[in-house]
Write a protein that holds these residues in place. Structure first.
Motif, PDB file in Angstrom:
ATOM      1  N   ALA A  36      -2.944   4.257   0.182  1.00 54.36           N
ATOM      2  CA  ALA A  36      -1.792   4.093  -0.578  1.00 54.36           C
ATOM      3  C   ALA A  36      -0.477   4.336   0.192  1.00 54.36           C
ATOM      4  O   ALA A  36      -0.350   4.783   1.133  1.00 54.36           O
ATOM      5  CB  ALA A  36      -1.538   5.238  -1.705  1.00 54.36           C
ATOM      6  N   SER A  37       0.547   3.687  -0.315  1.00 61.18           N
ATOM      7  CA  SER A  37       2.183   3.982   0.114  1.00 61.18           C
ATOM      8  C   SER A  37       2.832   4.404  -1.233  1.00 61.18           C
ATOM      9  O   SER A  37       2.343   4.556  -2.191  1.00 61.18           O
ATOM     10  CB  SER A  37       2.442   2.688   0.643  1.00 61.18           C
ATOM     11  OG  SER A  37       3.984   2.887   1.265  1.00 61.18           O
ATOM     12  N   PRO A  59       8.280  -4.794  10.544  1.00 59.35           N
ATOM     13  CA  PRO A  59       9.009  -5.674   9.628  1.00 59.35           C
ATOM     14  C   PRO A  59       8.617  -5.307   8.124  1.00 59.35           C
ATOM     15  O   PRO A  59       9.666  -5.566   7.370  1.00 59.35           O
ATOM     16  CB  PRO A  59       9.082  -7.010   9.947  1.00 59.35           C
ATOM     17  CG  PRO A  59       7.647  -7.092  10.626  1.00 59.35           C
ATOM     18  CD  PRO A  59       7.207  -5.744  11.204  1.00 59.35           C
ATOM     19  N   TYR A  60       7.562  -4.739   8.003  1.00 59.60           N
ATOM     20  CA  TYR A  60       7.194  -4.712   6.459  1.00 59.60           C
ATOM     21  C   TYR A  60       7.841  -3.556   6.166  1.00 59.60           C
ATOM     22  O   TYR A  60       8.006  -2.128   6.638  1.00 59.60           O
ATOM     23  CB  TYR A  60       5.529  -4.758   6.264  1.00 59.60           C
ATOM     24  CG  TYR A  60       4.912  -5.933   7.216  1.00 59.60           C
ATOM     25  CD1 TYR A  60       5.370  -6.925   7.051  1.00 59.60           C
ATOM     26  CD2 TYR A  60       4.091  -5.313   8.042  1.00 59.60           C
ATOM     27  CE1 TYR A  60       4.897  -8.157   8.092  1.00 59.60           C
ATOM     28  CE2 TYR A  60       3.488  -6.442   8.838  1.00 59.60           C
ATOM     29  CZ  TYR A  60       3.788  -7.673   8.832  1.00 59.60           C
ATOM     30  OH  TYR A  60       3.150  -8.670   9.663  1.00 59.60           O
ATOM     31  N   PRO A  61       7.958  -3.316   4.529  1.00 58.41           N
ATOM     32  CA  PRO A  61       8.616  -2.158   3.972  1.00 58.41           C
ATOM     33  C   PRO A  61       7.569  -1.123   3.754  1.00 58.41           C
ATOM     34  O   PRO A  61       6.472  -1.382   4.062  1.00 58.41           O
ATOM     35  CB  PRO A  61       9.045  -2.645   2.773  1.00 58.41           C
ATOM     36  CG  PRO A  61       8.377  -3.853   2.377  1.00 58.41           C
ATOM     37  CD  PRO A  61       8.045  -4.567   3.563  1.00 58.41           C
ATOM     38  N   GLU A  64       6.121   5.415   4.133  1.00 55.13           N
ATOM     39  CA  GLU A  64       5.182   6.633   4.116  1.00 55.13           C
ATOM     40  C   GLU A  64       3.733   5.923   3.610  1.00 55.13           C
ATOM     41  O   GLU A  64       3.496   5.093   2.739  1.00 55.13           O
ATOM     42  CB  GLU A  64       5.500   7.836   2.963  1.00 55.13           C
ATOM     43  CG  GLU A  64       5.695   7.208   1.784  1.00 55.13           C
ATOM     44  CD  GLU A  64       6.435   8.417   0.858  1.00 55.13           C
ATOM     45  OE1 GLU A  64       6.575   9.537   1.175  1.00 55.13           O
ATOM     46  OE2 GLU A  64       7.361   7.931   0.006  1.00 55.13           O
ATOM     47  N   VAL A  65       2.528   6.577   4.094  1.00 55.00           N
ATOM     48  CA  VAL A  65       1.337   6.146   3.545  1.00 55.00           C
ATOM     49  C   VAL A  65       0.457   7.419   3.721  1.00 55.00           C
ATOM     50  O   VAL A  65       0.582   8.443   4.294  1.00 55.00           O
ATOM     51  CB  VAL A  65       0.577   5.127   4.715  1.00 55.00           C
ATOM     52  CG1 VAL A  65       1.496   3.779   4.379  1.00 55.00           C
ATOM     53  CG2 VAL A  65       0.662   5.466   6.043  1.00 55.00           C
ATOM     54  N   SER A  66      -0.696   7.102   2.951  1.00 56.39           N
ATOM     55  CA  SER A  66      -1.957   7.931   3.061  1.00 56.39           C
ATOM     56  C   SER A  66      -3.169   7.247   3.415  1.00 56.39           C
ATOM     57  O   SER A  66      -3.049   5.936   3.280  1.00 56.39           O
ATOM     58  CB  SER A  66      -2.112   8.847   1.895  1.00 56.39           C
ATOM     59  OG  SER A  66      -2.329   8.134   0.948  1.00 56.39           O
ATOM     60  N   GLY A  93       4.346   0.562   5.709  1.00 56.76           N
ATOM     61  CA  GLY A  93       3.506   1.053   5.031  1.00 56.76           C
ATOM     62  C   GLY A  93       3.031   0.228   3.625  1.00 56.76           C
ATOM     63  O   GLY A  93       1.872   0.496   3.046  1.00 56.76           O
ATOM     64  N   TYR A  94       3.620  -0.913   3.268  1.00 62.34           N
ATOM     65  CA  TYR A  94       2.926  -1.708   2.231  1.00 62.34           C
ATOM     66  C   TYR A  94       2.117  -2.820   2.944  1.00 62.34           C
ATOM     67  O   TYR A  94       2.221  -3.969   3.113  1.00 62.34           O
ATOM     68  CB  TYR A  94       4.174  -2.642   1.737  1.00 62.34           C
ATOM     69  CG  TYR A  94       5.381  -1.959   0.655  1.00 62.34           C
ATOM     70  CD1 TYR A  94       5.234  -0.533   0.794  1.00 62.34           C
ATOM     71  CD2 TYR A  94       6.020  -2.798   0.053  1.00 62.34           C
ATOM     72  CE1 TYR A  94       6.260   0.040   0.093  1.00 62.34           C
ATOM     73  CE2 TYR A  94       6.961  -2.108  -0.653  1.00 62.34           C
ATOM     74  CZ  TYR A  94       7.307  -0.728  -0.737  1.00 62.34           C
ATOM     75  OH  TYR A  94       8.177  -0.188  -1.486  1.00 62.34           O
ATOM     76  N   ALA A  95       0.944  -2.007   3.627  1.00 64.79           N
ATOM     77  CA  ALA A  95      -0.034  -3.063   4.158  1.00 64.79           C
ATOM     78  C   ALA A  95      -1.361  -2.375   4.120  1.00 64.79           C
ATOM     79  O   ALA A  95      -1.523  -1.155   3.817  1.00 64.79           O
ATOM     80  CB  ALA A  95       0.447  -3.112   5.817  1.00 64.79           C
ATOM     81  N   GLU A  96      -2.168  -3.089   4.705  1.00 66.17           N
ATOM     82  CA  GLU A  96      -3.780  -2.565   4.626  1.00 66.17           C
ATOM     83  C   GLU A  96      -4.074  -1.570   5.919  1.00 66.17           C
ATOM     84  O   GLU A  96      -4.654  -0.472   5.731  1.00 66.17           O
ATOM     85  CB  GLU A  96      -4.578  -3.475   4.616  1.00 66.17           C
ATOM     86  CG  GLU A  96      -4.962  -4.422   3.290  1.00 66.17           C
ATOM     87  CD  GLU A  96      -5.775  -5.608   3.505  1.00 66.17           C
ATOM     88  OE1 GLU A  96      -6.431  -6.082   2.297  1.00 66.17           O
ATOM     89  OE2 GLU A  96      -5.962  -6.276   4.520  1.00 66.17           O
TER      90      GLU A  96
END
Length: 318
Positions: A36-37, A59-61, A64-66, A93-96
């Motif tokens: 998740a982000s 470059p992706y927004p 933070e992630v977990s 963070g908006y990534a796999e």
């Protein structure tokens, strides 16, 4: 892998879920399979074209992630594949998957799910570094938090209360006021109906507004007070009465977190793990989750944030 790309500056519709190259794992990096982000105001500014990621970052927004550690680079001894972690990012963070310097990685606090943990790194590191490391808030002092219903605000209210401070928050509605009181705020001011500077006196102020609130913040500070500005939602430029500042011996700090060097972020992260994570594990401070949205539907999550109706964090889950 897939990630959210910003196809052009604009509204939420410019966020699209695309196939993109896998991140490279450099020496000192930790590769995280993202669970998740979370959506932050900085992501909105980046989407609009006003806040580019620091040089050398994704470059992706997503700040933070977990997730779970998939791989570690050379020289990383602090984490291993399979560890449940969360991390503070410069972007991506908006990534796999995301690769992040090990200094910015933290274990998931006891008692939290992986999605919940995604709502912690940015708020925890921002609040701890600004309110306590820079603002030097002490037990028994008063903290004024602007935007008390935001992700940063809900965390600041809880943490300051847990560490023995008197907490005042500003909000924009009675519904938000009630929720912030439930989180521990001793006083709540509806900024749509009252001028906070006429009502409160604080030792430390955490401000997201900038220019619009500068004069009022100085009025609201006690002698020896500390103003910490972390956002510019109310503008960049303002006049200030230096005589009022001199008379009260106040200090004004303006800080950012995203663009700091890795070593500086590492100092903050380690201090958060040592001082804040035990309170999270004990249940004294918790992430406040407003909604969980599939990561591929990030545009909808941004519409929620843009509406201003949320309390706490909006999570992007896979």
């Amino acid at each position: 892998m897939r990630a959210i790309e910003i196809t052009e500056p604009g509204g939420p519709r410019v966020l699209e879920w695309h196939e993109v190259p896998e991140p490279r794992v450099e020496p000192g990096d930790v590769l995280i399979d993202v669970a998740a982000s979370a959506v932050n105001r900085a992501d909105v500014l980046q989407r609009q074209g006003f806040y580019d990621p620091p040089p050398g970052t994704s470059p992706y927004p997503g700040l933070e992630v977990s997730g779970v550690v998939a791989e570690v680079g050379a020289d990383v001894e602090q984490f291993k594949a399979g560890d449940r972690v969360c991390a503070l990012l410069g972007g991506g963070g908006y990534a796999e998957r995301v690769a992040v310097p090990w200094q910015q990685v933290m274990p998931v606090p006891d008692g939290l799910t992986l999605p919940e943990a995604a709502g912690l790194p940015e708020a925890a590191c921002t609040v701890w570094s600004n309110v306590f490391m820079v603002g030097r808030l002490r037990r028994g002092e008063t903290l004024l938090v602007h935007g008390g219903a935001s992700g940063i605000g809900t965390f600041a209210v809880q943490l300051a209360k847990a560490l023995g401070s008197y907490v005042i928050a500003t909000v924009g509605s009675e519904a938000k006021a009630q929720r912030v009181r439930e989180l521990g705020a001793d006083e709540v001011v509806n900024y749509r109906e009252e001028d906070f500077a006429d009502k409160v006196k604080a030792d430390v102020i955490l401000d997201i507004m900038g220019a619009k609130y500068l004069a009022g913040n100085v009025r609201a500070l006690r002698t020896g007070g500390r103003l910490v500005i972390i956002g510019l939602q109310g503008g960049r430029k303002a006049e200030i009465d230096l005589g009022a500042m001199l008379a009260k011996r106040v200090t004004v700090h303006a800080t950012t977190l995203r663009s700091r060097p890795v070593d500086e972020k590492g100092v903050i992260v380690r201090s958060v793990v040592d001082n804040v994570w035990p309170l999270v594990g004990a249940g004294a401070v918790r992430p406040v989750v407003y909604a969980e949205v599939p990561m591929s539907e990030a545009a909808e999550a941004h519409r929620m944030l843009d509406s201003g109706e949320h309390v706490g964090k909006i999570l992007l889950v896979r």
